[in-house]
Design an enzyme around this catalytic site. Structure first.
Site, PDB file in Angstrom:
ATOM      1  N   HIS A 149     -14.794  -4.738 -15.685  1.00  0.00           N
ATOM      2  CA  HIS A 149     -13.373  -4.350 -15.717  1.00  0.00           C
ATOM      3  C   HIS A 149     -12.869  -4.337 -17.155  1.00  0.00           C
ATOM      4  O   HIS A 149     -13.311  -5.122 -17.984  1.00  0.00           O
ATOM      5  CB  HIS A 149     -12.510  -5.229 -14.807  1.00  0.00           C
ATOM      6  CG  HIS A 149     -12.466  -6.686 -15.159  1.00  0.00           C
ATOM      7  ND1 HIS A 149     -11.555  -7.215 -16.031  1.00  0.00           N
ATOM      8  CD2 HIS A 149     -13.225  -7.731 -14.733  1.00  0.00           C
ATOM      9  CE1 HIS A 149     -11.732  -8.520 -16.121  1.00  0.00           C
ATOM     10  NE2 HIS A 149     -12.754  -8.863 -15.356  1.00  0.00           N
TER      11      HIS A 149
ATOM     12  N   ASP B 214     -14.483 -11.738 -21.031  1.00  0.00           N
ATOM     13  CA  ASP B 214     -13.996 -11.312 -19.700  1.00  0.00           C
ATOM     14  C   ASP B 214     -13.069 -10.119 -19.802  1.00  0.00           C
ATOM     15  O   ASP B 214     -11.886 -10.288 -20.017  1.00  0.00           O
ATOM     16  CB  ASP B 214     -13.311 -12.521 -19.049  1.00  0.00           C
ATOM     17  CG  ASP B 214     -12.785 -12.222 -17.661  1.00  0.00           C
ATOM     18  OD1 ASP B 214     -13.188 -11.209 -17.067  1.00  0.00           O
ATOM     19  OD2 ASP B 214     -11.946 -13.006 -17.164  1.00  0.00           O
TER      20      ASP B 214
ATOM     21  N   HIS C 192      -9.608 -16.488 -19.513  1.00  0.00           N
ATOM     22  CA  HIS C 192      -8.206 -16.654 -19.085  1.00  0.00           C
ATOM     23  C   HIS C 192      -7.457 -17.673 -19.946  1.00  0.00           C
ATOM     24  O   HIS C 192      -6.236 -17.736 -19.892  1.00  0.00           O
ATOM     25  CB  HIS C 192      -8.048 -17.055 -17.606  1.00  0.00           C
ATOM     26  CG  HIS C 192      -8.640 -16.066 -16.644  1.00  0.00           C
ATOM     27  ND1 HIS C 192      -8.374 -16.079 -15.285  1.00  0.00           N
ATOM     28  CD2 HIS C 192      -9.469 -15.025 -16.832  1.00  0.00           C
ATOM     29  CE1 HIS C 192      -9.028 -15.100 -14.697  1.00  0.00           C
ATOM     30  NE2 HIS C 192      -9.715 -14.448 -15.618  1.00  0.00           N
TER      31      HIS C 192
ATOM     32  N   GLU D 121      -8.567  -5.793 -12.255  1.00  0.00           N
ATOM     33  CA  GLU D 121      -9.233  -6.960 -11.660  1.00  0.00           C
ATOM     34  C   GLU D 121      -8.389  -8.215 -11.842  1.00  0.00           C
ATOM     35  O   GLU D 121      -8.304  -9.048 -10.948  1.00  0.00           O
ATOM     36  CB  GLU D 121     -10.614  -7.166 -12.312  1.00  0.00           C
ATOM     37  CG  GLU D 121     -11.520  -8.104 -11.535  1.00  0.00           C
ATOM     38  CD  GLU D 121     -11.262  -9.579 -11.792  1.00  0.00           C
ATOM     39  OE1 GLU D 121     -11.560 -10.409 -10.919  1.00  0.00           O
ATOM     40  OE2 GLU D 121     -10.736  -9.923 -12.878  1.00  0.00           O
ATOM     41  N   GLU D 122      -7.743  -8.323 -12.988  1.00  0.00           N
ATOM     42  CA  GLU D 122      -7.005  -9.562 -13.300  1.00  0.00           C
ATOM     43  C   GLU D 122      -5.703  -9.682 -12.523  1.00  0.00           C
ATOM     44  O   GLU D 122      -5.041 -10.719 -12.578  1.00  0.00           O
ATOM     45  CB  GLU D 122      -6.743  -9.659 -14.808  1.00  0.00           C
ATOM     46  CG  GLU D 122      -7.997  -9.647 -15.677  1.00  0.00           C
ATOM     47  CD  GLU D 122      -8.893 -10.872 -15.498  1.00  0.00           C
ATOM     48  OE1 GLU D 122      -8.613 -11.698 -14.608  1.00  0.00           O
ATOM     49  OE2 GLU D 122      -9.875 -10.974 -16.247  1.00  0.00           O
TER      50      GLU D 122
ATOM     51  N   ASP E 295      -9.431  -4.360 -17.911  1.00  0.00           N
ATOM     52  CA  ASP E 295      -8.141  -5.030 -18.106  1.00  0.00           C
ATOM     53  C   ASP E 295      -8.380  -6.500 -18.425  1.00  0.00           C
ATOM     54  O   ASP E 295      -9.471  -7.025 -18.190  1.00  0.00           O
ATOM     55  CB  ASP E 295      -7.259  -4.888 -16.851  1.00  0.00           C
ATOM     56  CG  ASP E 295      -7.835  -5.611 -15.637  1.00  0.00           C
ATOM     57  OD1 ASP E 295      -9.073  -5.533 -15.425  1.00  0.00           O
ATOM     58  OD2 ASP E 295      -7.070  -6.262 -14.903  1.00  0.00           O
TER      59      ASP E 295
HETATM   60 ZN   LIG Z   1     -13.286 -10.867 -15.182  1.00  0.00          ZN
END
Ligand SMILES: [Zn+2]
Length: 473
Positions: free
Chosen positions: A94, A127, A424, A158-159, A96
């Protein structure tokens, strides 16, 4: 038994990936500089920009590329037809990213990729823009002519929960049909030890509102006989765990995690658990994290301390997040939670439960010729260290979505992360040495799958389906 990969071919791919890493890294840094935060309150033209940047990278490798949007953020689909008789592989990542947070705690600017001690720091540097670049690197290692068909799907939301993924798969899924799917958005076990993620927990999130009064009243005049909603809510939340901190909701599934060495010390260090604070629940640490349910109160709406007055609170609410076993049916788990909440609400208080989000877990069969090939590719890339099968306690909705859409495909959940990645969080980073191995493993995987006999591919398809339906052999 795996296909034979001649040592000189393996050495050539290893050398080629090594040569490619400087340009792969440059492209990764360029992607990381685009603040493609998919959350509504952020500038969504940046997510469009990152989709276009990914599309350009794939086009440059000779893929047929389109950017698709089905009511959500833009996803990129790239396709390269299979050579005659060869299998087709779909690669997922992903583009995003999560918000950078309040900016505090970052040692370098989140969207200015910076190297320190062999790690590349930046929001999305791991990520999952490194996942995107691992796929691109594998294609480059084969000079744009991989021995398999390749579909690449790079999601843009995805996030924020992949809300339009089901529609995208419904309308464009036929373009992603494959014998095997590599979902590069998970983690390795440790620096130097690769992993295949074979289980993920599912999730149920509810908002519970408890009410006892139709308006607030003086806590001195009525306190005593009249219960306030906040106390009722707190008692209800407390009932979700037993005295040891184990989940007290009855009727939930829970299994045993694979036997891997994981110590209290490592858990304390990775989680930042304070000295003297005990771990909760029973069973091995990994089964508590990967294969058994857990329940967490993640938010409460109640008067804030600074503005609180001496009144009995008429109504209060909490957001409760429950992780469920990989093989648990989310609907059954929701019913069990609902039963518990209505049975444990004290003093006849009124309760309202709103289902906020739900997602199924994932459990791969992880056996068969294609899994043998992926394990062999990892072992080669990590110079003889075999990959371990791990679980992940979190939930990744797209994995279940892909498993459902493509029940015949073998699903490999891989990733670029390691225990220090802090996806994150502040100071997210990518270990550059491990990243090179991830890129090499994927290049080797394409090579190996391209050498498989079609008969073996078909056999492994039947094997990968055993969890979901009766075996037809
Ligand atoms: Zn991810």
């Amino acid at each position: 038994m795996t296909t034979k990969l001649p040592a000189d071919r393996r050495a050539a791919l290893t050398r080629r990936v090594g040569e490619l890493m400087p340009e792969v890294r440059r492209d990764l840094e360029a992607l990381t500089r685009i603040p493609s935060v998919s959350l509504d309150s952020f500038d969504q033209t940046q997510v469009d920009r990152s989709a276009d940047a990914v599309a350009d990278l794939l086009r440059a490798e000779g893929l047929d590329v389109e950017v698709v949007r089905e009511g959500g953020r833009p996803a990129v689909i790239g396709r390269l037809a299979a050579p005659d008789g060869a299998p087709t592989i779909t690669l997922y990542a992903h583009h995003d990213v999560q918000p950078p947070g309040d900016g505090l705690g970052w040692e370098s600017a989140p969207f200015e990729p910076t190297e320190r001690d062999g790690r590349l720091y930046g929001r999305g540097a791991a990520d999952d823009k490194a996942g995107v670049m691992a796929h691109v690197a594998a294609l480059r290692a084969h000079d744009g002519r991989p021995p398999t068909g390749v579909n690449i799907f790079v999601e843009g939301e995805e996030e924020i929960g992949s809300d339009s993924l089901a529609t995208i798969l419904e309308r464009h899924g036929h373009k992603l049909r494959a014998d095997a799917i590599v979902l590069a958005d998970s983690t390795n076990w440790d620096i130097g030890t690769p992993a295949l993620t074979t289980t993920l927990r599912g999730m149920i999130r509810v908002v519970v509102t408890v009410s006892t009064l139709d308006h607030s009243v003086h806590s001195g005049m009525f306190g005593g006989p009249v219960p306030d909603a906040l106390m009722a809510l707190v008692r209800l939340l407390a009932s979700l765990h037993d005295d040891d901190g184990g989940v007290a909701v009855q009727g939930l599934r829970g299994g045993e995690a694979a036997e891997l060495d994981y110590s209290q010390e490592r858990l304390r260090q990775e989680s930042g658990l304070l000295d003297g604070v005990q771990t909760i629940g029973t069973g091995s640490l990994l089964s508590r994290q990967w294969t058994r349910p857990s329940i967490t109160t993640i938010g409460i709406d109640a008067p804030s301390v600074d503005t609180a007055s001496n009144t009995l609170v008429p109504s209060a609410r909490a957001k409760v997040s429950m992780r469920i076993a990989p093989d648990e049916d989310p609907h059954t788990a929701y019913q069990a939670l609902l039963n518990h909440l209505s049975r444990h609400t004290p003093w006849g208080a009124k309760i309202d439960v709103h289902l906020d989000d739900e997602g199924a877990g994932f459990q791969a069969d992880a056996q068969g010729p294609m899994y043998d090939e992926v394990r062999a590719a990892f072992e080669d890339a990590w110079e003889g260290t075999k990959p371990v099968d791990i679980g992940v306690g979190g939930s990744i909705p797209f994995v279940a979505a892909f498993a459902e859409q493509f029940p015949q495909a073998a699903i490999f959940v891989t990733g670029v992360e390691d225990p220090d990645t802090r996806a994150h969080g502040a100071n997210e980073s990518l270990h550059l040495g491990e990243f090179e191995r991830v890129c090499l493993a994927e290049a080797l995987l394409l090579e190996r799958l391209g050498r498989m006999k079609p008969r073996k591919v078909l056999h492994s398809q039947a094997r990968s389906d055993t969890l979901r339906g009766p075996r037809d052999e």
